[in-house]
Design a protein around this motif. Structure first.
Motif, PDB file in Angstrom:
ATOM      1  N   LEU A 188       0.813  -1.213   0.000  1.00 57.13           N
ATOM      2  CA  LEU A 188       0.000   0.000   0.000  1.00 57.13           C
ATOM      3  C   LEU A 188       0.849   1.267   0.000  1.00 57.13           C
ATOM      4  O   LEU A 188       0.368   2.341  -0.356  1.00 57.13           O
ATOM      5  CB  LEU A 188      -0.933  -0.005   1.212  1.00 57.13           C
ATOM      6  N   ILE A 217      -6.417   0.190  -9.340  1.00 56.06           N
ATOM      7  CA  ILE A 217      -5.753   0.310  -8.041  1.00 56.06           C
ATOM      8  C   ILE A 217      -4.656   1.352  -8.204  1.00 56.06           C
ATOM      9  O   ILE A 217      -3.672   1.130  -8.908  1.00 56.06           O
ATOM     10  CB  ILE A 217      -5.127  -1.020  -7.577  1.00 56.06           C
ATOM     11  N   LEU A 238      -2.048   4.301  -6.357  1.00 60.28           N
ATOM     12  CA  LEU A 238      -1.410   4.869  -5.179  1.00 60.28           C
ATOM     13  C   LEU A 238      -1.236   6.367  -5.396  1.00 60.28           C
ATOM     14  O   LEU A 238      -0.601   6.788  -6.366  1.00 60.28           O
ATOM     15  CB  LEU A 238      -0.049   4.219  -4.915  1.00 60.28           C
ATOM     16  N   SER A 285       2.650   8.732  -4.220  1.00 63.04           N
ATOM     17  CA  SER A 285       3.665   7.666  -4.273  1.00 63.04           C
ATOM     18  C   SER A 285       5.000   8.096  -4.861  1.00 63.04           C
ATOM     19  O   SER A 285       5.847   7.260  -5.156  1.00 63.04           O
ATOM     20  CB  SER A 285       3.110   6.490  -5.084  1.00 63.04           C
ATOM     21  N   THR A 319      -4.556   4.700  -1.159  1.00 62.47           N
ATOM     22  CA  THR A 319      -4.869   3.733  -2.205  1.00 62.47           C
ATOM     23  C   THR A 319      -6.277   4.019  -2.692  1.00 62.47           C
ATOM     24  O   THR A 319      -7.247   3.869  -1.948  1.00 62.47           O
ATOM     25  CB  THR A 319      -4.781   2.291  -1.688  1.00 62.47           C
TER      26      THR A 319
END
Length: 492
Positions: free
Chosen positions: A66, A114, A116, A119, A179
């Motif tokens: 994550l 999905i 992030l 990041s 996330t």
């Protein structure tokens, strides 16, 4: 490195259809590892619906994924390219602080991104550090999950992890990564980018991909243009979405074209907030000094953004530009009526009205006018009407409200449905609670300054069932008196 079995136990089932598109659309980009990832909040019900093991995600291995320190099996991380009209000015953009890991194929057969957020740097960071602060990420978690509970299409929040390293804004702040789960991250700005940076064939590939991913059943009839159908379907979804925003008093705050999805989901919770006192000109965003994205303007801006999508699609609509423009204008021209129908139907439901009468709109507009003139709370006024607790609204005791109330009661009396039926419709259409600004700030302050996440969790629990109208929700419906004008910030 993380044990491979631990990674498999999380339940990842990733595919990478976006990575198969032309490389003009994205840049392969891994997240930048962080110092000390720690799970702050996990959305266990959402994890289960995605086919993920919540317990495994709560492990150090799960937190590492994550945070972007480890890649799940099947991931092909990338940063998407897109453009956007930001406050009316066109800019080439892209994921400057986000990485798409891939698309989870869920047990229900759905495909969801999905991503992030926070990041690290990408080629689209434009001088930024690619990171995010804890407060804005928790804010997106709270608001997006509240929107989902309200029945409004939205991206979802799976988790927030702290990074163990600060981000520098006006001062040093704790860093975090969100996330984010989305039907996709395809935006109006994605089409604007490809129209400018790619070929007509690239544009066709993107349009075909969008149709297949979001509108597989919207096949045109014989001789119809499938790309006109795409435009029409996006317009329908956005009309329905914006109507839902207006009906609960949600103000997005930064309706740039890069913040409008082709799926019809609400995305990018920056300087957003919910309106307390009803005022159509309400603006919360500190950077919206001209009120471009005020509550009253949201339907108009949506139509403007959709016109930019239509412009990007022109080469696919017809080989002759003049004819393409006519087709685009016809499609965009339908937005206003589509939106108005959705909004009017929603407002009828908020007043317990099951069927259409010509004077309904005047009844609704007169109520809103009184609410503005008497500085009545938007959510609580409809709540007071639902439970006939008229003493809870400042409208009570005024001659104009007494006259309006008689008209409303007469209107309800003209329908076959009973008062109990009407009240049940109102209960399911008028939330008891919304993410009140002072409650959100209270939760964020406790989290950021004291490391206390219990305040946020209590708020999330209350917001999870906004139509329950339970005794426990009563205190969360209270608006403090004498509060200062609320201002929000984009969090970048």
């Amino acid at each position: 490195m993380t044990d491979k079995k631990a990674m498999i136990d999380i339940g990842w089932n990733l595919d990478n259809s976006y990575a198969q598109l032309p490389e003009t659309f994205f840049t392969k980009q891994a997240p930048t590892p962080v110092r000390a990832p720690e799970l702050i909040v996990l959305n266990a019900p959402l994890a289960a619906s995605l086919g993920l093991n919540a317990k495994a995600l709560q492990s150090p291995e799960g937190a590492a994924v994550l945070a972007g320190n480890e890649m799940p099996e099947g991931a092909l991380p990338l940063a998407q390219a897109y453009a956007g009209h930001q406050f009316g000015y066109f800019t080439m953009l892209g994921d400057g602080r986000a990485v798409l890991l891939g698309e989870q194929l869920t047990p229900q057969g759905k495909r969801v991104d999905i991503q992030l957020k926070g990041s690290g740097r990408t080629p689209y960071s434009r001088g930024g550090d690619g990171r995010a602060a804890l407060g804005p990420m928790l804010r997106e978690y709270i608001i997006s999950e509240a929107m989902h509970a309200l029945g409004i299409p939205t991206t979802r929040s799976l988790a927030v992890v702290s990074t163990g390293q600060p981000v520098t804004r006006e001062k040093d702040l704790p860093g975090a990564i969100l996330t984010r789960i989305a039907a996709s991250h395809l935006r109006v700005g994605t089409f604007q980018y490809v129209r400018g940076a790619g070929t007509t064939e690239d544009l066709r590939i993107l349009a075909d991909y969008t149709l297949q991913r979001h509108y597989p059943d919207a096949e045109p009839g014989a001789g119809a243009n499938r790309y006109l159908v795409l435009l029409q379907e996006v317009i329908k979804r956005q009309a329905a979405l914006i109507a839902k925003w207006q009906l609960v008093g949600f103000i997005h705050g930064v309706m740039n074209t890069d913040n409008m999805t082709l799926s019809g989901e609400t995305i990018d919770y920056g300087p957003c907030a919910f309106m307390d006192t009803f005022d159509p000109n309400t603006v919360f965003s500190s950077i919206d000094s001209q009120g471009r994205y005020a509550y009253v303007n949201q339907p108009y801006i949506a139509a403007w953004n959709l016109a930019r999508l239509a412009e990007a699609l022109l080469p696919l609509l017809h080989e002759e530009e003049e004819q393409a423009v006519k087709l685009a204008e016809g499609a965009i021209g339908a937005f206003t009526d589509l939106y108005h129908e959705q909004w009017l139907a929603g407002m009828r439901a908020k007043l317990g009205i099951f069927h259409m009468e010509e004077e309904d709109e005047a009844l609704i507009e007169d109520l809103l006018k009184m609410m503005k003139n008497h500085q009545a709370d938007y959510t609580n006024t409809f709540r007071a009407l639902t439970f006939n607790k008229l003493e809870d609204t400042p409208l009570q005791g005024t001659p104009e409200f007494a006259s309006w109330y008689e008209r409303w009661q007469a209107r309800l009396g003209r329908q076959q449905e009973s008062w109990d039926d009407a009240r049940e419709l109102m209960r399911s259409s008028n939330p008891a609670v919304i993410p009140r600004n002072h409650r959100v700030e209270e939760a964020l302050e406790a989290a950021e300054q004291e490391g206390d996440y219990s305040v946020m969790q209590e708020l999330l629990d209350v917001l999870a069932e906004p139509y329950a109208h339970s005794p426990e929700q009563a205190e969360y419906a209270v608006v403090p008196k004498g509060s200062r004008p609320y201002r929000t910030y984009c969090g970048t």
